[in-house]
Design an enzyme around this catalytic site. Sequence first.
Site, PDB file in Angstrom:
ATOM      1  N   THR A   1      -8.661   8.993   9.103  1.00  0.00           N
ATOM      2  CA  THR A   1      -7.951   7.867   8.514  1.00  0.00           C
ATOM      3  C   THR A   1      -7.647   6.802   9.554  1.00  0.00           C
ATOM      4  OG1 THR A   1      -5.891   9.033   8.939  1.00  0.00           O
ATOM      5  CG2 THR A   1      -6.871   9.309   6.761  1.00  0.00           C
TER       6      THR A   1
ATOM      7  N   GLY B   1      -7.834   3.556  11.262  1.00  0.00           N
ATOM      8  CA  GLY B   1      -8.334   2.228  10.935  1.00  0.00           C
ATOM      9  C   GLY B   1      -8.522   1.937   9.459  1.00  0.00           C
ATOM     10  N   THR B   2      -7.974   2.772   8.599  1.00  0.00           N
ATOM     11  CA  THR B   2      -8.130   2.492   7.162  1.00  0.00           C
ATOM     12  C   THR B   2      -7.436   1.188   6.789  1.00  0.00           C
ATOM     13  OG1 THR B   2      -6.249   3.963   6.790  1.00  0.00           O
ATOM     14  CG2 THR B   2      -8.432   4.856   6.362  1.00  0.00           C
ATOM     15  N   GLY B   3      -6.253   0.948   7.341  1.00  0.00           N
ATOM     16  CA  GLY B   3      -5.528  -0.283   7.026  1.00  0.00           C
ATOM     17  C   GLY B   3      -6.275  -1.519   7.498  1.00  0.00           C
ATOM     18  N   CYS B   4      -6.733  -1.486   8.752  1.00  0.00           N
ATOM     19  CA  CYS B   4      -7.531  -2.584   9.300  1.00  0.00           C
ATOM     20  C   CYS B   4      -8.725  -2.868   8.405  1.00  0.00           C
ATOM     21  CB  CYS B   4      -8.092  -2.216  10.677  1.00  0.00           C
ATOM     22  SG  CYS B   4      -6.878  -1.774  11.912  1.00  0.00           S
TER      23      CYS B   4
ATOM     24  N   LYS C   1       0.833  -1.208   0.000  1.00  0.00           N
ATOM     25  CA  LYS C   1       0.000   0.000   0.000  1.00  0.00           C
ATOM     26  C   LYS C   1       0.867   1.256   0.000  1.00  0.00           C
ATOM     27  CE  LYS C   1      -1.943  -1.505   3.712  1.00  0.00           C
ATOM     28  NZ  LYS C   1      -2.763  -1.744   4.908  1.00  0.00           N
TER      29      LYS C   1
END
Lengths: 280, 280
Positions: free
Chosen positions: B216, B218-221, B184
Amino acid sequence: MSTPRQIPNVVTIAGIDPSGGAGIYADLKAFSAHGAYGCGVVAALTAQNTQAVTGVHTPPIDFLRLQIDTLFSDVRIDAVKLGMLGTADIVFNVADRLAHYAAKFVVCDPVMVAKSGDHLLAKNAVAMVKEALLPQSFMITPNLPEAGVLLDQRAPESVKEMYRAAERLRELLPLSSERWVLLKGGHLPGGELMDLLFDGDRMVELPGQRIDTKNTHGTGCSLSAAIAALLPQAQGQFRPVEAAVRHAREWLLRAIAASGELEVGKGHGPVHHFHALWKR
Amino acid sequence: MSTPRQIPNVVTIAGIDPSGGAGIYADLKAFSAHGAYGCGVVAALTAQNTQAVTGVHTPPIDFLRLQIDTLFSDVRIDAVKLGMLGTADIVFNVADRLAHYAAKFVVCDPVMVAKSGDHLLAKNAVAMVKEALLPQSFMITPNLPEAGVLLDQRAPESVKEMYRAAERLRELLPLSSERWVLLKGGHLPGGELMDLLFDGDRMVELPGQRIDTKNTHGTGCSLSAAIAALLPQAQGQFRPVEAAVRHAREWLLRAIAASGELEVGKGHGPVHHFHALWKR
């Protein structure tokens, strides 16, 4: 329900069921199914599936308080749902923090025993629930065995006995402000099914419909969570609390009826929280 | 995506963020937004809000294993999402149990640092991630700093450097079976935004779109959870993994764009997981 523009932030303070059918995860699903943003403070962890509770781990009390203080100091909380609190110490500290933050729309589900039969509340905690937690509760949602424990009597066995129990439960809540009892009659002997909703003034009979299924894991959690999510959104309506409770009960009925679409475990499976939202 | 009749059961093994924007709760919301039934095994608890992590509590390792064994012995698990695992001991034991149950579609998000800057993975745990966990992973989803740590180099700073990093990351996964890297590029300097998806054979460039927001958390989770929910449902499609990743990225973009509808905290707020499902 009407949908005002503000999305309510709702927190559950309860236990975790990793299988997702009960406890905090079920509450978050119920919040999410009703247009509310979900938060969750962990009072206890369980190892659990649809058949049994195999273990419990309780984080330190100071960490419980830290979770609550960290959350409430940053996030506007519009309603609170209380589930499995486990011990008198947990009950006291949750009540203390709710009082400190003057928490609104606290829906207390006095969880005592899991569907599997496992005990989830220490017996000496009941007095603390009555002394410290009920004064902070806007609504309590006991089933008949829980009502019996709270009232120190045998569980009601008829609608007539439920009337008297609902009246006595209301007396456990502060008398001078708006407070509600939702007494759930799912355990009534025979085919009858009736819940009672009572604010100290008007008794509302809510007749139910029994669904033949073993998928009843987390029904109590899910109902009280749905009510907590709906209470802030129902304000401004005619009889807002009654509207929220009726809406939540109809939703739960459909969630139980749709539970067969899920295939989760070999025991008491979960209800289908998202039956109305998933297009299939 | 097509919707086959079986609803997948997906579990996240990660940490808890009580404010609901990251960790297990965000994963459950992402599962629920994508037609998957959500379970969650707790590797760690945090006290956290949109501004800071104020505390961490880690349950005993035996209790972690008990959660996993109790769940997997009862519930059919169709995909696994891995998030914050905290310590080498946790990483080892999760990997051990995933190997034991031959878990399918394991999506490993190698969480190391929170949006708030707090460290979420012990430094000595990285070797264990590479040794024990990556062999069990169907896909890994590092951002650029995490890729740098996994590769023991500085974080890639251009798409060209990302190509080389994606190739080297793929070499950390078993070479003889289907495995995927989603690298990412959200941390690329300048305005460019590009993710790379690589299976060891074909490099797929996934250009992105930057949205001007501080929400933003928790965007990865949420992205890796959405992918885990979609992988079982995408089977049978043309290029199913690419389809799942593209669908999840488009969903996340809209969830970030809609984050302003929520009012959660004063710091990095959550994305709106249910932007497509709630009628308002």
